[in-house]
Design a protein around this motif. Structure first.
Motif, short mmCIF file in Angstrom:
data_model
loop_
_atom_site.label_atom_id
_atom_site.label_comp_id
_atom_site.label_asym_id
_atom_site.label_seq_id
_atom_site.Cartn_x
_atom_site.Cartn_y
_atom_site.Cartn_z
N ILE A 184 0.87 -1.35 -0.13
CA ILE A 184 0.13 -0.07 0.10
C ILE A 184 0.94 1.14 -0.08
CG2 ILE A 184 -1.88 1.31 1.33
CD1 ILE A 184 -2.48 -0.74 2.22
N ASP A 185 0.79 2.78 -0.89
CA ASP A 185 1.10 3.22 -0.93
C ASP A 185 0.65 4.22 -0.04
OD1 ASP A 185 2.44 5.73 -2.30
OD2 ASP A 185 1.21 6.16 -2.33
N GLY A 186 2.18 4.84 0.70
CA GLY A 186 1.88 5.35 2.16
C GLY A 186 1.65 6.94 1.71
N PHE A 187 1.46 7.51 0.28
CA PHE A 187 1.04 8.88 0.11
C PHE A 187 -0.50 9.15 -0.53
CE2 PHE A 187 0.09 12.18 -3.25
CZ PHE A 187 0.31 12.80 -2.64
N ALA A 246 18.46 5.22 -1.14
CA ALA A 246 17.53 4.86 0.20
C ALA A 246 18.64 5.00 1.30
CB ALA A 246 18.09 3.26 0.33
N ASN A 247 19.69 5.21 1.91
CA ASN A 247 20.36 5.90 2.86
C ASN A 247 19.25 7.14 3.35
OD1 ASN A 247 21.59 3.05 3.41
ND2 ASN A 247 23.28 3.98 2.30
N TYR A 248 20.20 7.84 2.33
CA TYR A 248 19.97 9.41 2.72
C TYR A 248 18.63 9.77 2.32
CZ TYR A 248 24.67 8.76 4.14
OH TYR A 248 26.32 8.09 3.79
N TRP A 249 17.26 8.70 2.32
CA TRP A 249 16.54 9.15 0.98
C TRP A 249 15.53 10.43 2.06
CZ3 TRP A 249 11.69 9.41 3.58
CH2 TRP A 249 11.73 8.47 4.53
N SER A 257 13.43 13.91 0.19
CA SER A 257 12.35 13.38 0.27
C SER A 257 11.43 13.54 1.08
CB SER A 257 12.54 12.09 -0.85
OG SER A 257 11.48 11.38 -0.90
N ASN A 258 10.49 13.19 0.92
CA ASN A 258 9.05 12.59 2.03
C ASN A 258 9.10 11.51 1.56
OD1 ASN A 258 9.49 15.57 2.46
ND2 ASN A 258 8.01 15.82 0.58
N PHE A 259 9.14 10.65 0.93
CA PHE A 259 8.58 9.42 1.66
C PHE A 259 10.25 8.15 0.63
CE2 PHE A 259 4.95 11.53 0.53
CZ PHE A 259 4.32 10.88 1.86
N GLN A 260 10.13 7.55 1.30
CA GLN A 260 10.87 6.11 1.37
C GLN A 260 10.69 5.81 -0.54
OE1 GLN A 260 13.42 4.78 0.14
NE2 GLN A 260 15.09 3.44 1.62
N TYR A 261 10.83 6.35 -1.74
CA TYR A 261 11.00 5.06 -2.72
C TYR A 261 11.81 4.65 -2.99
CZ TYR A 261 7.63 9.70 -3.83
OH TYR A 261 6.69 10.38 -3.70
#
Length: 152
Positions: free
Chosen positions: A14-17, A85-88, A92-96
């Motif tokens: 499920i997408d968090g946004f 992935a380490n510094y998102w 960014s607001n979300f971990q893509y």
């Protein structure tokens, strides 16, 4: 006995946004928050890359450099994905950036590969055009030689 694949709805992320179940590439792309500044910058970058690819069609050496640069950027996508992935949280607001690299492949690598395909198509077209011109010149020279032999 036939094996039927049991579709477990809880296994679909499920997408968090948008709180939509991601079932395809389209739903995945629709779940991305495209108003984030870094994504706008990435889209601008891809627009500039496409524009430069189209503008440099006549400049063979420039396109060689552009082609090699884009291939190197696609090659480095895995490293970029790990880094992001380490510094998102810093950009960014979300971990893509997942471990499979689907997001970076869709929004980073595929547009770059599209540009490289355009460059290869231009190269193939130019090669065929040059071969056609060369064959035309060969036929004209042969016709001139045969015409001179008939006169002599």
């Amino acid at each position: 006995m036939t094996h039927q694949k049991v579709h477990n709805a809880s296994s679909i992320p499920i997408d968090g946004f948008s709180n939509v179940r991601i079932t395809s590439i389209w739903t995945f792309l629709m779940s991305v928050q495209w108003s984030e500044p870094w994504l706008i910058g990435l889209l601008t970058f891809h627009t500039i890359c496409l524009g430069s690819t189209l503008l440099t069609c006549r400049f063979y050496r420039v396109q060689i450099c552009q082609f090699l640069l884009m291939v190197a950027m696609v090659y480095s996508a895995e490293y970029l994905n790990e880094l992001a992935a380490n510094y998102w949280r810093s950009f960014s607001n979300f971990q893509y950036f997942d471990s499979t690299g689907m997001f970076i492949s869709l929004v980073y690598s595929i547009p770059l590969l599209f540009n490289t395909i355009i460059i290869v198509i231009v190269w193939v077209y130019r090669t065929f055009s040059t071969m056609t011109e060369l064959k035309t010149l060969q036929l004209k020279r042969r016709a001139l030689r045969e015409g001179r032999k008939k006169i002599e």
